[in-house]
Design a protein around this motif. Structure first.
Motif, PDB file in Angstrom:
ATOM      1  N   LEU A   1      41.328  44.833  53.063  1.00 32.45           N
ATOM      2  CA  LEU A   1      41.145  43.831  54.121  1.00 32.45           C
ATOM      3  C   LEU A   1      42.351  42.905  54.225  1.00 32.45           C
ATOM      4  N   SER A   2      42.906  42.524  53.074  1.00 32.29           N
ATOM      5  CA  SER A   2      44.088  41.664  53.080  1.00 32.29           C
ATOM      6  C   SER A   2      45.279  42.396  53.694  1.00 32.29           C
ATOM      7  N   ALA A   3      45.431  43.684  53.362  1.00 36.59           N
ATOM      8  CA  ALA A   3      46.527  44.475  53.934  1.00 36.59           C
ATOM      9  C   ALA A   3      46.371  44.598  55.442  1.00 36.59           C
ATOM     10  N   LEU A   4      45.143  44.807  55.921  1.00 36.53           N
ATOM     11  CA  LEU A   4      44.907  44.888  57.364  1.00 36.53           C
ATOM     12  C   LEU A   4      45.243  43.570  58.053  1.00 36.53           C
TER      13      LEU A   4
ATOM     14  N   ALA B   1      38.430  38.641  46.338  1.00 38.98           N
ATOM     15  CA  ALA B   1      38.928  38.136  47.625  1.00 38.98           C
ATOM     16  C   ALA B   1      39.963  37.035  47.419  1.00 38.98           C
ATOM     17  N   HIS B   2      39.725  36.183  46.441  1.00 34.43           N
ATOM     18  CA  HIS B   2      40.652  35.085  46.129  1.00 34.43           C
ATOM     19  C   HIS B   2      42.038  35.631  45.791  1.00 34.43           C
TER      20      HIS B   2
ATOM     21  N   LEU C   1      47.382  36.629  47.977  1.00 36.18           N
ATOM     22  CA  LEU C   1      48.644  37.354  48.124  1.00 36.18           C
ATOM     23  C   LEU C   1      48.988  37.547  49.599  1.00 36.18           C
ATOM     24  N   GLY C   2      47.977  37.853  50.404  1.00 36.15           N
ATOM     25  CA  GLY C   2      48.212  38.017  51.844  1.00 36.15           C
ATOM     26  C   GLY C   2      48.681  36.739  52.506  1.00 36.15           C
ATOM     27  N   LEU C   3      48.325  35.611  51.919  1.00 30.88           N
ATOM     28  CA  LEU C   3      48.722  34.314  52.472  1.00 30.88           C
ATOM     29  C   LEU C   3      50.245  34.160  52.517  1.00 30.88           C
TER      30      LEU C   3
ATOM     31  N   SER D   1      51.725  31.208  40.101  1.00 30.47           N
ATOM     32  CA  SER D   1      50.963  30.876  38.892  1.00 30.47           C
ATOM     33  C   SER D   1      49.654  31.657  38.850  1.00 30.47           C
ATOM     34  N   GLY D   2      49.078  31.910  40.027  1.00 29.45           N
ATOM     35  CA  GLY D   2      47.867  32.722  40.083  1.00 29.45           C
ATOM     36  C   GLY D   2      48.128  34.160  39.681  1.00 29.45           C
ATOM     37  N   ILE D   3      49.288  34.713  40.084  1.00 21.12           N
ATOM     38  CA  ILE D   3      49.653  36.074  39.684  1.00 21.12           C
ATOM     39  C   ILE D   3      49.778  36.154  38.168  1.00 21.12           C
TER      40      ILE D   3
END
Length: 291
Positions: free
Chosen positions: A33-36, A98-99, A104-106, A136-138
């Motif tokens: 979904l993020s890639a789309l 989703a987070h 990442l999509g952001l 930092s999340g990664i």
């Protein structure tokens, strides 16, 4: 009553889902979904009939900015969401998945929103803080994916309290064994006994660098003493106990290092998230003020 094949399949799928990690949740549903979403944003950016190319002040920039701001606010709610344990499509595992992937999509959404225009202003500050939060999340995702297994392997089914008790037991034996030694030799033991497993600051704990370890110095000293007094049982016993103490210290220090690596990213991620929300608010207010 015997279970039907359909019920057995459902149970099997449920068990598989329960053991599935948040990154692989529902067959990477949120990654797809993020890639789309990113592909749609890129297609819109390329197709937008705007000259010069779309930026933060264009209609397309405002559209992406609204989507990005909504995503940031929603992603920031994970801390609140963690307090509620539910199952199904909006379980904590699904929310976390989703987070990660929408976060990442952001990067794509926000970069296209800026139109690749940056400067020394609150708008670029918001973007920089967003990148800091994501990076930092990664680190946190990588830490949670790799470190727990290393932490468990290092502990060998011992708790932190049990490791401390094991160290104290060695220290008691070492203290008794050092009684027959001369003062010079006993001083090495006393120096080692004064070294705690949790000594040193955060950087030492994270790096695992204990080059000035008193226990290591005592082990080295008794290696030399043993070479000169190899027949003395007291020397041999103290040397063996010092090596056991060093091994136990190393295990505890690895444990504390892994725990620190598992938690330290939050000391960047959480404050940076609040700073991002403040900068985002200033960014939005300034946009509408000068509109």
């Amino acid at each position: 009553m015997a279970s039907t094949p359909r019920a057995a399949r459902q149970t099997s799928r449920q068990i598989s889902t329960d053991h599935e990690g948040f990154l692989r949740h529902r067959g990477f549903r949120w990654l797809k979904l993020s890639a789309l979403l990113c592909l749609a944003a890129l297609a819109g950016y390329v197709a937008a009939d705007v000259e010069p190319r779309p930026n933060g002040g264009s209609w397309y920039g405002y559209t992406l900015g609204t989507i990005g701001a909504a995503l940031i606010l929603w992603l920031a709610l994970l801390g609140i969401r963690k307090r509620a344990m539910t199952r199904g499509s909006w379980s904590l595992k699904a929310w976390t998945s989703a987070h990660v992937y929408l976060g990442l999509g952001l990067i794509v959404i926000a970069t296209l929103h800026t139109g690749f225009q940056f400067g020394w202003n609150v708008h670029t500050l918001s973007f920089a803080l967003m990148v800091l939060v994501i990076v930092s999340g990664i680190f946190g995702v990588v830490a949670y994916a790799t470190l727990p297994a290393a932490l468990s392997g290092n502990r060998e089914e011992m708790t932190q309290g049990q490791m401390l008790e094991a160290l104290k037991a060695v220290d008691r034996q070492l203290n008794d064994a050092a009684q027959p030694l001369s003062r010079d030799h006993a001083d090495f033991v006393l120096s080692a006994l004064g070294e705690g497993a949790l000594s040193g600051g955060l950087w030492r704990r994270l790096s695992g660098n204990y080059r000035n370890s008193a226990t290591q110095a005592a082990v080295d000293a008794f290696n030399r003493i043993h070479a000169a007094h190899s027949a003395e049982p007291a020397i041999q016993r103290v040397e063996a106990l010092l090596q056991r103490r060093l091994a136990q210290l190393d295990r505890m220090r690895r444990h504390m290092r892994l725990k620190a690596l598992l938690e330290v990213w939050l000391y960047v991620h959480v404050p940076a998230t609040f700073a991002l929300l403040a900068a985002l608010t200033a960014h939005i207010i300034s946009v509408f003020y000068y509109w």
